[in-house]
Design a protein around this motif. Sequence first.
Motif, PDB file in Angstrom:
ATOM      1  N   ALA A 193      14.640 -19.048  30.496  1.00  0.00           N
ATOM      2  CA  ALA A 193      15.971 -19.697  30.180  1.00  0.00           C
ATOM      3  C   ALA A 193      15.722 -20.966  29.339  1.00  0.00           C
ATOM      4  O   ALA A 193      16.598 -21.584  28.707  1.00  0.00           O
ATOM      5  N   ASP A 194      14.518 -21.705  29.635  1.00  0.00           N
ATOM      6  CA  ASP A 194      14.147 -22.865  29.016  1.00  0.00           C
ATOM      7  C   ASP A 194      13.077 -23.119  28.517  1.00  0.00           C
ATOM      8  O   ASP A 194      12.009 -22.298  29.237  1.00  0.00           O
ATOM      9  N   ASP A 195      12.380 -24.315  28.020  1.00  0.00           N
ATOM     10  CA  ASP A 195      11.003 -24.389  27.580  1.00  0.00           C
ATOM     11  C   ASP A 195      10.290 -24.853  28.835  1.00  0.00           C
ATOM     12  O   ASP A 195       9.167 -24.252  28.635  1.00  0.00           O
ATOM     13  N   GLU A 196      10.817 -25.361  29.813  1.00  0.00           N
ATOM     14  CA  GLU A 196       9.990 -25.832  30.859  1.00  0.00           C
ATOM     15  C   GLU A 196       9.428 -24.432  31.358  1.00  0.00           C
ATOM     16  O   GLU A 196       8.147 -24.148  32.037  1.00  0.00           O
ATOM     17  N   PHE A 197      10.335 -23.235  31.563  1.00  0.00           N
ATOM     18  CA  PHE A 197      10.043 -22.101  32.488  1.00  0.00           C
ATOM     19  C   PHE A 197       9.054 -21.336  31.178  1.00  0.00           C
ATOM     20  O   PHE A 197       8.079 -20.751  31.666  1.00  0.00           O
ATOM     21  N   ARG A 198       9.240 -21.392  30.114  1.00  0.00           N
ATOM     22  CA  ARG A 198       8.580 -20.777  29.056  1.00  0.00           C
ATOM     23  C   ARG A 198       7.110 -21.264  29.034  1.00  0.00           C
ATOM     24  O   ARG A 198       5.960 -20.626  29.010  1.00  0.00           O
TER      25      ARG A 198
END
Length: 172
Positions: free
Chosen positions: A41-46
Motif C-alpha cells: 500500500a505504500d513506499d515503505e512496505f514496497r
Amino acid sequence: MRQKKIILVTGGQRSGKSEFSEKLALEHSDTPVYLATARVADDEFRERVRKHKARRGPNWSTIEEEIFLSRHDLSQKTVLIDCVTMWVTNVFFASGEDVTASLEKLKSEFDRFTDHHDAVYIFVSNEIGSGGVSPNAMTRRFTDLQGWFNQYIAAHADEVYLTVSGIPLKIK
C-alpha cells in the motif's frame, strides 16, 4: 511422492519468524514457493518487500495472493505462506469486519488449500494477542479472529514453532 505436512511458525513482530521459516522451507526444497498475502500500500512496505525478495534469492518463486490461496496448484511443492495475519486482514475487511463470517471463510479456504495437495505448507503468523487489550472495538475483534484462526491452523499442523528474539522454540 511427497506427503502433506503443515507447519505453523508464530511469534511477535520482528521475532525472526520469516527468516526461520525461510530456512525451514530450504530444508524441504531447493526451489520453494513464497506465497505473499500482503497488499503493498505504500513506499515503505514496497521497500520491505524488496528487501525480503533480495534476502530469499533467485531460487524462490513468488506468488501474490491476498485471499484465495486455493486458486494455486502447489502439489509436490514446499510453500511458505507469509503471512497469515495479512491474509486474515484481507478477509476481515472483505467480510465487512464480521468476525464470524471471516473465521468461517478462512477455515474453509485453509481446508481447500491444504486438503487437496500433497505439499509442505509453512504458515507464518503473528501472535498479536500477547500484548494488552486494545481500547478499540474493531482491533479487539480482529485480535480475537487472529487468535482463533491461529488456533485452527495449529490444531491441523504437524509442527508448531514460536519464535522469540530470533530463537525458534518447537512447541508441537
